[in-house]
Design a protein around this motif. Structure first.
Motif, PDB file in Angstrom:
ATOM      1  N   UNK A  20      36.563  40.215  49.844  1.00 48.82           N
ATOM      2  CA  UNK A  20      37.518  39.159  50.173  1.00 48.82           C
ATOM      3  C   UNK A  20      38.863  39.770  50.513  1.00 48.82           C
ATOM      4  N   UNK A  21      39.440  39.318  51.614  1.00 45.96           N
ATOM      5  CA  UNK A  21      40.757  39.772  52.053  1.00 45.96           C
ATOM      6  C   UNK A  21      41.692  38.570  52.049  1.00 45.96           C
ATOM      7  N   UNK A  22      42.865  38.752  51.445  1.00 40.62           N
ATOM      8  CA  UNK A  22      43.836  37.668  51.373  1.00 40.62           C
ATOM      9  C   UNK A  22      44.968  37.869  52.375  1.00 40.62           C
ATOM     10  N   UNK A  68      33.507  34.346  56.263  1.00 42.73           N
ATOM     11  CA  UNK A  68      33.912  33.054  55.711  1.00 42.73           C
ATOM     12  C   UNK A  68      35.432  32.992  55.598  1.00 42.73           C
ATOM     13  N   UNK A  69      35.993  31.944  56.148  1.00 41.53           N
ATOM     14  CA  UNK A  69      37.444  31.779  56.117  1.00 41.53           C
ATOM     15  C   UNK A  69      37.787  30.502  55.369  1.00 41.53           C
ATOM     16  N   UNK A  80      36.357  36.331  53.838  1.00 45.96           N
ATOM     17  CA  UNK A  80      35.340  36.988  53.039  1.00 45.96           C
ATOM     18  C   UNK A  80      34.257  37.528  53.962  1.00 45.96           C
ATOM     19  N   UNK A  81      34.057  38.820  53.898  1.00 45.91           N
ATOM     20  CA  UNK A  81      32.982  39.450  54.655  1.00 45.91           C
ATOM     21  C   UNK A  81      31.776  39.486  53.728  1.00 45.91           C
ATOM     22  N   UNK A  92      41.153  44.806  59.760  1.00 47.69           N
ATOM     23  CA  UNK A  92      41.273  43.352  59.872  1.00 47.69           C
ATOM     24  C   UNK A  92      42.740  42.971  59.698  1.00 47.69           C
ATOM     25  N   UNK A  93      43.235  42.207  60.642  1.00 46.19           N
ATOM     26  CA  UNK A  93      44.646  41.821  60.644  1.00 46.19           C
ATOM     27  C   UNK A  93      44.754  40.302  60.706  1.00 46.19           C
ATOM     28  N   UNK A  94      45.624  39.757  59.894  1.00 46.48           N
ATOM     29  CA  UNK A  94      45.873  38.321  59.964  1.00 46.48           C
ATOM     30  C   UNK A  94      47.270  38.088  60.533  1.00 46.48           C
ATOM     31  N   UNK A  95      47.467  36.911  61.029  1.00 49.33           N
ATOM     32  CA  UNK A  95      48.796  36.516  61.471  1.00 49.33           C
ATOM     33  C   UNK A  95      49.012  35.053  61.113  1.00 49.33           C
TER      34      UNK A  95
END
Lengths: 117, 112
Positions: A20-22, A68-69, A80-81, A92-95
């Motif tokens: 899981x990435x936050x 899963x987002x 979540x991968x 993995x990059x979020x914006x």
């Protein structure tokens, strides 16, 4: 300026496990967040658009059951991968997009490097 | 559709040389245009932006002008430094909350 954080910054996991990435917007509320994937020496590829309180919109070719987002609040989105495999290793990059009415801009997190063994 | 075409790299320059990285775009309507910079191992940082035609974005000695007639947003710097070594991404956005479209990135290496 607006700050977006990601956690963890780096993760190594075994094949078959989930990670899981936050992504958090620290000083503004983000109704929309985006998740990108970047392969070495390549550009960012949009994976999905995450809207608070609703289902994410996935780009063509992205498996929604694998990535899963969840955008549970105006300051937090998680990726979540599931059942990760070596081919999921990537950056993995979020914006996060500022509230409506602000100049068109996205603020990017520092990225999470995932290595699947 | 929307897309960004960016000059391929890598680009290697000597310190104090002039830099140009070409960027052209295809978009419906009137997009906002951006240059982002990515240093090794880090995420993207906004370098400069322009939201309408003829606007010039500038920051840290870098400049880019929104040219609607040529659909371009070329990045320039008069005198590069070693610390400018990074990957530069041109991008467009159709508005608040809309997704970004990125170019493929141009790697710049500045040697002393």
């Amino acid at each position: 300026g607006a700050v977006v954080s990601q956690h963890p910054s780096w993760v190594i996991c075994k094949s078959g496990t989930s990670v899981k990435i936050e992504c958090r917007s620290l000083d503004f509320q983000a109704t929309t967040m985006f998740w990108y994937r970047q392969f070495p020496k390549q550009s960012l590829m949009l994976m999905a658009t995450s809207n608070e309180g609703s289902k994410a919109t996935y780009e063509q070719g992205v498996e929604k059951d694998k990535f899963l987002i969840n955008h549970a609040s105006l300051t937090l989105s998680t990726l979540t991968v599931t059942s990760a495999h070596p081919e999921d290793s990537s950056f993995y990059i979020c914006s996060a997009s500022p509230p409506v009415g602000s100049p068109s801009e996205q603020f990017f997190g520092p990225g999470t490097r995932l290595t699947v063994l | 559709g929307n897309s960004v075409t960016q000059m391929e790299g890598p680009v290697t320059l000597s310190e104090e040389a002039f830099l140009t990285i070409n960027c052209t775009y295809t978009a419906t309507g009137y997009p906002s245009l951006f240059w982002y910079v990515q240093y090794p191992g880090e995420g993207l940082q906004l370098l400069l932006k322009a939201t309408k035609a003829d606007d010039k974005g500038s920051n840290k000695g870098f400049e880019a002008t929104y040219r609607k007639e040529t659909t371009s947003f070329h990045l320039e710097k008069g005198s590069v430094q070693v610390s400018d070594s990074a990957v530069y991404f041109c991008a467009l956005s159709r508005g608040t909350g809309n997704q970004f479209y990125f170019g493929t990135g141009t790697s710049l290496t500045v040697i002393p």
